[in-house]
Design a protein around this motif. Structure first.
Motif, mmCIF file in Angstrom:
data_model
loop_
_atom_site.group_PDB
_atom_site.id
_atom_site.type_symbol
_atom_site.label_atom_id
_atom_site.label_comp_id
_atom_site.label_asym_id
_atom_site.label_seq_id
_atom_site.Cartn_x
_atom_site.Cartn_y
_atom_site.Cartn_z
ATOM 1 N N LEU A 157 0.838 -1.114 0.036
ATOM 2 C CA LEU A 157 0.181 0.102 0.175
ATOM 3 C C LEU A 157 0.950 1.163 -0.016
ATOM 4 N N ASP A 158 0.601 2.156 -0.558
ATOM 5 C CA ASP A 158 1.106 3.441 -0.710
ATOM 6 C C ASP A 158 1.187 4.171 0.813
ATOM 7 N N ALA A 159 2.251 4.587 1.166
ATOM 8 C CA ALA A 159 2.380 5.185 2.325
ATOM 9 C C ALA A 159 1.825 6.674 2.325
ATOM 10 N N THR A 160 1.185 7.244 3.391
ATOM 11 C CA THR A 160 0.495 8.446 3.173
ATOM 12 C C THR A 160 1.419 9.633 2.910
ATOM 13 N N GLN A 161 1.250 10.421 2.032
ATOM 14 C CA GLN A 161 1.926 11.706 1.871
ATOM 15 C C GLN A 161 3.312 11.392 1.764
ATOM 16 N N THR A 162 3.900 10.207 1.549
ATOM 17 C CA THR A 162 5.242 10.230 1.337
ATOM 18 C C THR A 162 5.696 9.451 -0.223
ATOM 19 N N PRO A 163 5.892 10.013 -1.079
ATOM 20 C CA PRO A 163 6.005 9.357 -2.436
ATOM 21 C C PRO A 163 6.961 8.317 -2.340
ATOM 22 N N GLY A 164 6.894 7.135 -2.824
ATOM 23 C CA GLY A 164 8.049 6.095 -2.979
ATOM 24 C C GLY A 164 8.324 5.334 -1.719
ATOM 25 N N LEU A 165 7.468 5.538 -0.721
ATOM 26 C CA LEU A 165 7.430 4.898 0.564
ATOM 27 C C LEU A 165 6.095 4.223 0.670
ATOM 28 N N TYR A 166 6.411 2.597 0.838
ATOM 29 C CA TYR A 166 4.956 1.895 0.916
ATOM 30 C C TYR A 166 5.105 0.890 2.077
ATOM 31 N N ASP A 167 4.027 0.730 2.371
ATOM 32 C CA ASP A 167 3.727 -0.342 3.498
ATOM 33 C C ASP A 167 3.309 -1.874 3.080
ATOM 34 N N ALA A 168 4.299 -2.556 3.143
ATOM 35 C CA ALA A 168 4.338 -4.147 2.676
ATOM 36 C C ALA A 168 3.795 -4.942 3.746
ATOM 37 N N ILE A 169 2.687 -5.474 3.574
ATOM 38 C CA ILE A 169 2.127 -6.455 4.417
ATOM 39 C C ILE A 169 2.627 -7.850 3.998
#
Length: 422
Positions: free
Chosen positions: A276-288
């Motif tokens: 999932l795309d991390a809120t308000q931080t381009p290029g940062l993701y939440d990997a589950i």
């Protein structure tokens, strides 16, 4: 060496600390200066002359710092609240100890040593704890010898435990047994374990309610990451202390047979469930992702999460029981989120060794319990056999051997656990 009133040389104790081995010993076995743990009534400082860790009496800390002998760790102000707590700690009765039997061991001629000559005895005693005691340290002395050793298992509150050892004495009535533990180390362990259990319950609750496609998955993922960090910190603290006193905990988990994605578990695996795309931080993701164990428990689950931009190692908060899975998440940078992947971090050898040691410890403890029960039945039997003394001696020897083997196995187990979470 100490000289007793009888003029007989008695071996000095290896060190005076009852719960925790001295700081110099801790650093020798790989514990960093920052992680050194001090025993009851002592406070950690830095010796100014050598820049090494020292554990000093709490009441002397202010004086030693003032005269330049010692520095505080990190040159921070003295924690007066902690210092006062250590100094003003009240002693409590941890346990009562009753000697059940002192059986003379036959000499090489087959008879007990006569008169005032020094004879060897099998001493069988019972310890009844009033509070939980980890790594119970026993001092047993007579008019001819002094010994100190650690019991193989923790003492549970309200439970009596039988133990035995050999001791020399001219008069068996001079034999006395005392417990060296002061109790605050055990209190610290109980508190850490309670905090750890509470954090693990919170983590389990979030994992149970988490779904990769849920709108709250990102929020839950952050909560999981925060809890996992707290759990690992508590685990490191707990196993560092347990490593220094040689007593591991045992944790059991519920066994499942399906992955979170509904597939049958087939061996060890790690797979991404959602990115999932991390809120308000381009290029940062939440990997589950989920990590599953096959037929063998993964004692020390460590996972490597990689992308085309970043790589990081994640230490999971708990072991993964055989045929079960854990779901967790991590934040990771990536140019292309499809490159995010998870794989085991290659600590299989340590995990297997820890699991093997746990099995070995459990087996040795069962054997020790059997020996103690047999010895207890023997000494309480009103119709004692003619070879009573020989039978007692045989069981005392076996109990001593098992106790030593358990202590060594526990030391190695907790070293692995401490190094993993450090």
């Amino acid at each position: 060496m100490a000289i007793l009133a009888t003029g007989v040389l008695a071996p000095a104790l290896p060190y005076s600390n009852a719960d925790i081995i001295p700081p110099k010993h801790q650093t020798k076995i790989g514990i960093s200066d920052d992680d050194v743990v001090c025993d009851s009534g002592l406070f950690k400082v830095i010796r100014a002359a050598s820049d090494s860790v020292a554990c000093v009496k709490a009441k002397n800390v202010s004086k030693l710092v003032a005269n330049g002998w010692a520095k505080t760790v990190g040159d921070k102000p003295v924690d007066e609240e902690l210092l006062s707590k250590i100094i003003n700690r009240k002693s409590i009765d941890l346990a009562t100890i009753n000697i059940l039997e002192t059986v003379p061991i036959k000499s090489s001629t087959g008879t007990s040593a006569p008169g005032k000559s020094i004879a060897s005895y099998d001493v069988v005693f019972e310890i009844c704890a009033s509070v939980p005691i980890y790594a119970p340290d026993i001092n047993i002395s007579s008019d001819s010898e002094t010994k100190q050793y650690e019991l193989a298992n923790m003492l549970e509150s309200g439970v009596c435990t039988l133990s035995a050892t050999k001791l020399k004495a001219t008069d068996p009535k001079s034999i006395k047994i005392i417990m060296l533990n002061k109790g605050d180390i055990s209190e610290k362990i109980v508190a850490l374990q309670s905090e750890l259990d509470s954090l693990k319950e919170k983590l389990a609750a979030i994992r149970a309610s988490m779904k990769p496609t849920d709108p709250d998955a990102q929020k839950q993922g952050k909560q999981i990451a925060d809890l996992r960090k707290q759990i690992n910190e508590k685990r490191e603290q707990l196993h560092r202390i347990l490593f220094t006193i040689h007593h591991p905990p045992t944790v059991k988990n519920k066994i499942n047979e399906m992955t979170f994605s509904g597939k049958v578990i087939e061996g060890n695996s790690a797979s991404v469930l959602s990115v999932l795309d991390a809120t308000q931080t381009p290029g940062l993701y939440d990997a589950i992702f989920e990590v599953c164990a096959g037929p063998t428990t993964i004692k020390l689950p460590v996972i490597k999460v990689t992308s085309d931009k970043q790589s990081q190692t994640v230490k999971l908060g708990d072991k993964i029981t055989s045929n079960s899975c854990q779901m967790t998440s991590v934040k990771i940078e990536a140019n292309d989120k499809s490159t995010i992947a998870v794989t085991p971090a290659g600590n299989a050898d340590s995990s297997k060794k820890a699991s093997d040691l746990e099995v070995q410890i459990n087996s040795l403890q069962k054997s020790l319990i059997t020996e103690k029960q047999t010895l207890k039945s023997l000494i309480h039997n009103p119709d004692r056999p003619e070879n009573f003394a020989d039978l007692v001696d045989t069981h005392v020897v076996k109990i001593t051997e098992l106790r030593n083997q358990i202590s060594m196995a526990k030391a190695e187990f907790n070293k692995i656990m401490y190094m993993t979470y450090n």
